[in-house]
Write a protein that holds these residues in place. Structure first.
Motif, mmCIF file in Angstrom:
data_model
loop_
_atom_site.group_PDB
_atom_site.id
_atom_site.type_symbol
_atom_site.label_atom_id
_atom_site.label_comp_id
_atom_site.label_asym_id
_atom_site.label_seq_id
_atom_site.Cartn_x
_atom_site.Cartn_y
_atom_site.Cartn_z
ATOM 1 N N SER A 218 0.851 -1.190 0.000
ATOM 2 C CA SER A 218 0.000 0.000 0.000
ATOM 3 C C SER A 218 0.886 1.239 0.000
ATOM 4 O O SER A 218 2.108 1.160 0.038
ATOM 5 C CB SER A 218 -0.918 0.013 1.231
ATOM 6 O OG SER A 218 -0.146 0.239 2.402
ATOM 7 N N ARG A 219 0.203 2.395 -0.011
ATOM 8 C CA ARG A 219 0.899 3.673 0.157
ATOM 9 C C ARG A 219 0.311 4.419 1.354
ATOM 10 O O ARG A 219 0.484 5.624 1.490
ATOM 11 C CB ARG A 219 0.781 4.538 -1.099
ATOM 12 C CG ARG A 219 1.529 3.994 -2.306
ATOM 13 C CD ARG A 219 1.476 4.969 -3.464
ATOM 14 N NE ARG A 219 2.085 4.421 -4.661
ATOM 15 C CZ ARG A 219 3.376 4.522 -4.970
ATOM 16 N NH1 ARG A 219 4.190 5.156 -4.153
ATOM 17 N NH2 ARG A 219 3.841 3.992 -6.087
ATOM 18 N N ILE A 220 -0.403 3.703 2.195
ATOM 19 C CA ILE A 220 -1.005 4.336 3.373
ATOM 20 C C ILE A 220 -0.537 3.596 4.625
ATOM 21 O O ILE A 220 -0.169 2.425 4.569
ATOM 22 C CB ILE A 220 -2.554 4.323 3.305
ATOM 23 C CG1 ILE A 220 -3.063 2.885 3.212
ATOM 24 C CG2 ILE A 220 -3.050 5.162 2.142
ATOM 25 C CD1 ILE A 220 -4.583 2.781 3.272
ATOM 26 N N GLY A 221 -0.546 4.314 5.716
ATOM 27 C CA GLY A 221 -0.185 3.686 6.984
ATOM 28 C C GLY A 221 1.256 3.880 7.373
ATOM 29 O O GLY A 221 1.634 3.682 8.528
ATOM 30 N N ASP B 278 4.809 0.504 0.852
ATOM 31 C CA ASP B 278 5.148 -0.301 2.021
ATOM 32 C C ASP B 278 4.387 -1.615 1.905
ATOM 33 O O ASP B 278 3.600 -1.806 0.965
ATOM 34 C CB ASP B 278 4.795 0.432 3.317
ATOM 35 C CG ASP B 278 3.370 0.936 3.338
ATOM 36 O OD1 ASP B 278 2.451 0.104 3.176
ATOM 37 O OD2 ASP B 278 3.151 2.157 3.489
ATOM 38 N N SER C 73 5.088 6.196 7.255
ATOM 39 C CA SER C 73 5.512 7.550 7.610
ATOM 40 C C SER C 73 5.396 8.504 6.423
ATOM 41 O O SER C 73 5.316 9.715 6.602
ATOM 42 C CB SER C 73 6.956 7.533 8.127
ATOM 43 O OG SER C 73 7.831 6.967 7.159
ATOM 44 N N ASP C 74 5.403 7.969 5.199
ATOM 45 C CA ASP C 74 5.253 8.777 3.996
ATOM 46 C C ASP C 74 4.213 8.107 3.117
ATOM 47 O O ASP C 74 4.447 7.033 2.568
ATOM 48 C CB ASP C 74 6.590 8.894 3.252
ATOM 49 C CG ASP C 74 6.526 9.868 2.083
ATOM 50 O OD1 ASP C 74 5.411 10.149 1.607
ATOM 51 O OD2 ASP C 74 7.592 10.343 1.656
ATOM 52 N N GLU C 75 3.058 8.738 2.960
ATOM 53 C CA GLU C 75 1.964 8.118 2.233
ATOM 54 C C GLU C 75 2.157 8.152 0.716
ATOM 55 O O GLU C 75 1.287 7.706 -0.030
ATOM 56 C CB GLU C 75 0.631 8.782 2.615
ATOM 57 C CG GLU C 75 0.251 8.533 4.069
ATOM 58 C CD GLU C 75 -1.183 8.917 4.367
ATOM 59 O OE1 GLU C 75 -1.846 9.447 3.452
ATOM 60 O OE2 GLU C 75 -1.621 8.687 5.505
ATOM 61 N N GLU C 76 3.292 8.683 0.271
ATOM 62 C CA GLU C 76 3.592 8.651 -1.158
ATOM 63 C C GLU C 76 4.496 7.472 -1.509
ATOM 64 O O GLU C 76 4.737 7.203 -2.681
ATOM 65 C CB GLU C 76 4.255 9.959 -1.592
ATOM 66 C CG GLU C 76 3.338 11.175 -1.499
ATOM 67 C CD GLU C 76 4.004 12.429 -2.035
ATOM 68 O OE1 GLU C 76 5.186 12.332 -2.449
ATOM 69 O OE2 GLU C 76 3.349 13.483 -2.049
ATOM 70 N N GLU D 48 8.346 -0.858 5.993
ATOM 71 C CA GLU D 48 8.589 0.236 5.070
ATOM 72 C C GLU D 48 10.083 0.537 5.071
ATOM 73 O O GLU D 48 10.799 0.204 6.020
ATOM 74 C CB GLU D 48 7.797 1.483 5.475
ATOM 75 C CG GLU D 48 8.233 2.097 6.799
ATOM 76 C CD GLU D 48 7.501 3.395 7.109
ATOM 77 O OE1 GLU D 48 6.922 3.989 6.186
ATOM 78 O OE2 GLU D 48 7.520 3.814 8.289
#
Length: 293
Positions: free
Chosen positions: A148-151, A159, A153-156, A206
C-alpha cells in the motif's frame, strides 16, 4: 625618529611576531596525529549457530561459524579452526557431529530437524567447553502479503504488511527480517502474541532511509523471512534491535554488553558471544507492483 617612537615600533613588531608564531602553531597542530586510546581485552569466542529449517526443505544442511573477537580497528575476521562442534537431540538421543572446514565453518549434511524437540550444542575449544540449549520452534505459513501507500511515515511511498495466523492457547514469539534491493542489512522485527493470541497477526514493513534513492519503487523486491523463536531468543533480539536503533542518539541509554545463551563450563567468566537458535522459517520474496491511485 626619536627613541620613544622606536620603542613603540619594536613592541608592535614583537607582538606581530608572537601572533605569527601562535597562528603557525595552530595551523601546524592541525596536522598532528591524534592517538585514540581504545580499551583492549583478551579475544573471546564468537559463535554463529543458527540452525534454521526452511519450510519445504529437508533442513539437513547446516553450518555453524566460529571466530574470535578482534581489536576495534581490525576489519578482518579471525576464524577458529580445530574446535569440536556437535549438536545432540536431547529428545531422541541423536548426536550430530559438524565437520571442520578449516575456515571457521563447521558443516553437516544429515541434520534432522524435528519440531518441538530439544537440542544441545557443545563446542570444545582451547580445552574449554561451551554449551547452549534450544527447542526447535515451529512457525505458521504467511497467509498473504499486501502492499500500500497508506499507513507508513510517507503516504507517497510503497510499504507492505505480512499476515499469518497465531495458534490458539499457546505463547508464541516471532522474528521477521525484510531485506530490500541492495540493502546490506535487513530490517529486523520481533513480535509477541501477548495481545493477539489465537488471532491473525500482521507485521508492517517500510523503507527506513530518508534518502530519495532508497525509495521503494514498482519492480523492487524484498526478501522476507518469518521465524518461530523461543522467549529467550525474543528477549535477546529485543535488546539487540533496541540498541542498534539507538546508535548515534546522544540521549539514548548507554548500551550494555549483550550476552547470549552460551555457558562456559570450565570458566564462566570467559563466555562466548552469539546465540544458539533452532527455528523453523518461512521465506517469501515479494515484488512490488504499480498501484492505481
Amino acid at each position: 625618529m626619536n627613541s620613544r617612537i622606536k620603542k613603540i615600533i619594536n613592541k608592535l613588531r614583537s607582538k606581530a611576531a608572537v601572533t605569527i608564531i601562535l597562528l603557525s602553531s595552530v595551523v601546524f597542530s592541525c596536522t598532528d596525529v591524534v592517538d585514540v586510546a581504545v580499551p583492549t581485552e583478551a579475544s573471546r569466542l564468537v559463535i554463529e549457530a543458527s540452525l534454521d529449517w526452511e519450510k519445504g526443505t529437508s533442513g539437513n544442511d547446516q553450518t555453524i561459524k566460529l571466530s574470535l573477537t578482534t581489536p576495534f580497528f581490525d576489519t578482518a575476521l579471525d576464524p577458529v579452526v580445530g574446535a569440536s562442534v556437535s549438536v545432540e537431540n536431547v529428545t531422541n538421543g541423536e548426536v550430530y557431529v559438524f565437520e571442520d572446514q578449516q575456515d571457521g565453518r563447521y558443516t553437516i549434511s544429515d541434520f534432522e530437524p524435528i519440531i518441538n524437540n530439544v537440542y544441545n550444542l557443545e563446542i570444545i575449544y582451547n580445552d574449554e567447553t561451551y554449551i547452549a540449549q534450544e527447542t526447535l520452534i515451529p512457525v505458521p505459513e504467511i497467509n498473504r502479503i499486501e502492499q500500500s501507500r497508506i499507513g507508513g511515515s510517507d503516504e507517497e511511498e510503497l510499504d507492505l504488511t505480512i499476515y499469518f495466523d497465531d495458534p490458539e492457547n499457546e505463547t508464541n514469539f516471532y522474528y521477521a527480517t525484510f531485506l530490500e534491493g541492495d540493502d546490506l542489512f535487513p530490517l529486523r522485527v520481533v513480535v509477541s502474541d501477548e495481545f493477539t493470541n489465537g488471532n491473525e497477526v500482521s507485521i508492517f514493513y517500510e523503507e527506513n532511509e530518508a534518502d530519495a534513492e532508497d525509495e521503494i519503487l514498482p519492480g523492487d523486491m524484498v526478501d522476507i523471512n518469518l521465524y518461530g523463536i523461543s522467549e529467550l531468543y525474543y528477549d535477546f533480539l529485543h535488546i539487540l534491535i533496541e540498541q542498534s536503533d539507538n546508535v548515534g542518539d546522544p540521549f539514548a541509554t548507554i548500551p550494555t554488553r549483550l550476552r547470549g545463551n552460551f555457558i562456559n563450563l570450565q570458566n564462566p567468566d570467559n563466555y562466548a558471544f552469539g546465540f544458539f537458535r533452532v527455528t523453523e522459517v518461512v521465506n517469501q520474496v515479494y515484488t512490488f507492483v504499480e498501484q492505481e491511485n
